[in-house]
Design a protein around this motif. Structure first.
Motif, mmCIF file in Angstrom:
data_model
loop_
_atom_site.group_PDB
_atom_site.id
_atom_site.type_symbol
_atom_site.label_atom_id
_atom_site.label_comp_id
_atom_site.label_asym_id
_atom_site.label_seq_id
_atom_site.Cartn_x
_atom_site.Cartn_y
_atom_site.Cartn_z
ATOM 1 N N LEU A 295 -11.427 4.945 3.595
ATOM 2 C CA LEU A 295 -11.309 4.803 2.137
ATOM 3 C C LEU A 295 -9.956 5.268 1.614
ATOM 4 N N LEU A 296 -9.430 6.365 2.196
ATOM 5 C CA LEU A 296 -8.150 6.924 1.746
ATOM 6 C C LEU A 296 -8.140 7.124 0.226
ATOM 7 N N GLU A 297 -9.199 7.742 -0.280
ATOM 8 C CA GLU A 297 -9.324 7.973 -1.727
ATOM 9 C C GLU A 297 -8.293 8.976 -2.234
ATOM 10 N N GLY A 298 -7.795 9.827 -1.336
ATOM 11 C CA GLY A 298 -6.828 10.832 -1.766
ATOM 12 C C GLY A 298 -5.554 10.237 -2.325
ATOM 13 N N LYS A 299 -5.226 8.998 -1.978
ATOM 14 C CA LYS A 299 -4.023 8.361 -2.526
ATOM 15 C C LYS A 299 -4.117 8.220 -4.046
ATOM 16 N N GLN A 300 -5.309 7.920 -4.543
ATOM 17 C CA GLN A 300 -5.491 7.802 -5.985
ATOM 18 C C GLN A 300 -5.324 9.160 -6.666
ATOM 19 N N LEU A 301 -5.872 10.205 -6.038
ATOM 20 C CA LEU A 301 -5.694 11.552 -6.594
ATOM 21 C C LEU A 301 -4.227 11.944 -6.578
ATOM 22 N N LEU A 302 -3.532 11.654 -5.503
ATOM 23 C CA LEU A 302 -2.103 11.968 -5.416
ATOM 24 C C LEU A 302 -1.325 11.279 -6.530
ATOM 25 N N SER A 303 -1.649 10.037 -6.815
ATOM 26 C CA SER A 303 -0.968 9.294 -7.873
ATOM 27 C C SER A 303 -1.170 9.954 -9.231
ATOM 28 N N VAL A 304 -2.398 10.410 -9.497
ATOM 29 C CA VAL A 304 -2.685 11.068 -10.779
ATOM 30 C C VAL A 304 -1.936 12.397 -10.884
ATOM 31 N N LEU A 305 -1.943 13.179 -9.820
ATOM 32 C CA LEU A 305 -1.284 14.488 -9.855
ATOM 33 C C LEU A 305 0.219 14.354 -10.073
ATOM 34 N N THR A 306 0.849 13.449 -9.338
ATOM 35 C CA THR A 306 2.296 13.285 -9.478
ATOM 36 C C THR A 306 2.673 12.724 -10.849
ATOM 37 N N SER A 307 1.781 11.918 -11.454
ATOM 38 C CA SER A 307 2.067 11.400 -12.790
ATOM 39 C C SER A 307 2.083 12.502 -13.842
ATOM 40 N N HIS A 308 1.396 13.622 -13.565
ATOM 41 C CA HIS A 308 1.412 14.779 -14.464
ATOM 42 C C HIS A 308 2.463 15.809 -14.060
ATOM 43 N N GLY A 309 3.260 15.489 -13.058
ATOM 44 C CA GLY A 309 4.314 16.403 -12.637
ATOM 45 C C GLY A 309 3.857 17.535 -11.750
#
Length: 442
Positions: A295-309
């Motif tokens: 699934l590699l769901e962590g990629k979506q979490l990584l995208s959200v975190l980096t978008s908030h700096g």
């Protein structure tokens, strides 16, 4: 003419000819063959793979009849593998596939529902069919998202249902039952979805006992309000309280490890970062997102975190030993929390919790109380879900059958605390919370 050639043209086999010993010898030989055939059928394999003696003529006859498509006289040995791979594997590969299928045959499989058949039946509302397709295809994923979508779909069904007011409490559950069964075929509802449906049914039954409400519109409004209250109190407000409690556990300079993607953990990290930046922009923490295939769901979490700096690192589960020595806190999401305090979550969670326990790192799980279950599960094989494992197939080896178990079970002794809307509790307090919730009618 050779014996095998005569058999290939339909001549009688030696077993079919009358033996020299008379009728009694023939009966003994036939009985022996029948016993061997029954034993092979019970094992689900072909005679050559069963370990018994081979009949040379029969073996040659089977080989002469099998062409490029791999069709032989035995029906069950190659059909499943041929469907999966498009080619007939060897008998050993077929047996391995059959063994794996038997091992996990009791689990729900990944599949899309037959929407046309459901609509033609007339028992399934179109909104339920649409929701079933979304959860089966993975477009709606996560217990909170699935539960909110489920309740929203049932609201549309209830609005369109019409019956005499005095019969609503009896006819409406019967109207919803085939739709619930249809959704279970799309994907199991889980502990959270099951608790939401039980809450809905209890509110419908309560309407039938309240003699003050006699109008159909008023009864429906009461049920719809109960659905809205469940979503607001047990999910939305619960998440706010959990975030407030969990944020206090994150300090400047911490390195926080989380696994895959949890909407609640994601919210905790974003709010903790925002609050820390308001106090002092120099205050920072680091997040390590651990992920696993397919699934590699962590990629979506990584995208959200980096978008908030938020400073974040992405890695796979195999790199955990090199990461944990610098970790301050492990923050996990949950699909359910069982009665014995065991954590039922995405596959790979148990490995992370076990290694964190060995490294003496606190493990905190964020979980709403509506995900608390009253059952005990001893392993993650008897009750689980099979996900889509097609992306895990990396070669053309027919002997390899990838299996994707969606969840695993984390023992309660590996979890330091559970952050809920009722506070930070040990896993052993789950039965107490369930009992108090039942007494309060939640």
């Amino acid at each position: 003419m050779p014996e095998s050639t005569a058999q290939g043209k339909g001549a009688k086999t030696p077993a079919a000819e009358k033996p020299a010993g008379g009728d009694k010898a023939k009966s003994a030989k036939d009985l022996k063959k029948e016993k061997r055939a029954a034993a092979v059928a019970a094992r689900g394999g072909d005679p050559d793979a069963s370990g018994g003696p081979k009949d040379k003529a029969g073996s040659k006859d089977a080989q002469s009849k099998s062409g490029p498509s791999g069709k032989t006289g035995g029906k069950g040995s190659t059909s499943a593998s041929a469907i999966a791979s498009g080619a007939a594997p060897s008998s050993a590969a077929a047996l391995r596939l059959q063994t794996q299928n038997q091992l996990f045959s009791h689990l729900p499989t990944y599949k899309l529902p037959d929407s046309a058949e459901a609509l033609i039946s007339g028992k399934i509302h179109p909104i339920i069919v649409r929701y079933g397709i979304l959860i089966a295809s993975g477009q709606i994923r996560g217990v909170n998202a699935r539960t909110i979508g489920l309740m929203a779909a049932f609201k549309e069904v209830i609005r369109g249902f019409s019956c005499p007011p005095e019969e609503l409490h009896r006819l409406l559950p019967a109207h919803l039952s085939p739709m619930i069964a249809f959704l279970d075929q799309c994907r199991p509802k889980g502990v959270g979805g099951g608790n939401a449906i039980r809450h809905l049914k209890s509110e419908i039954n309560r309407i039938g006992t309240d003699k003050r409400i006699t109008e159909e519109t008023e009864q429906k409004e009461r049920i719809l309000n109960a659905i809205d209250e469940f979503v607001r109190d047990r999910i939305e407000l619960a998440d706010e309280v959990i975030c407030t409690t969990a944020v206090e556990k994150i300090k400047p300079g911490d390195t926080i490890v989380t696994f895959a993607r949890s909407s609640l953990v994601e919210r905790v990290l974003v709010e903790a970062w925002a609050g820390m930046q308001e106090q002092d922009p120099r205050n920072k923490f680091h997040v390590v997102v651990v992920d696993s295939r397919p699934l590699l769901e962590g990629k979506q979490l990584l995208s959200v975190l980096t978008s908030h700096g938020i400073p974040a690192t992405y890695t796979l589960l195999s790199s955990l030993p090199s990461i944990l020595p610098r970790t301050s806190l492990v923050l996990l999401g949950t699909a359910a929390l069982l009665s014995d305090g065991a954590l039922y979550s995405r596959s790979g969670t148990a490995v992370l919790a076990m290694l964190a326990k060995e490294s003496k790192i606190p493990v905190v799980a964020c979980c709403e109380t509506y995900k608390f279950g009253d059952k005990i599960v001893l392993d993650a094989v008897t009750g689980n879900e099979l996900g889509d494992a097609s992306s895990m197939r990396t070669g053309k080896d027919d002997s390899l059958t990838p299996v994707h178990l969606l969840y695993d079970l984390t023992p309660p002794d590996l979890v330091t605390a559970v952050c809920t809307e009722v506070g930070l509790i040990p896993p052993s307090s789950v039965p107490t919370v369930i009992t108090k919730g039942d007494a309060a009618g939640l």
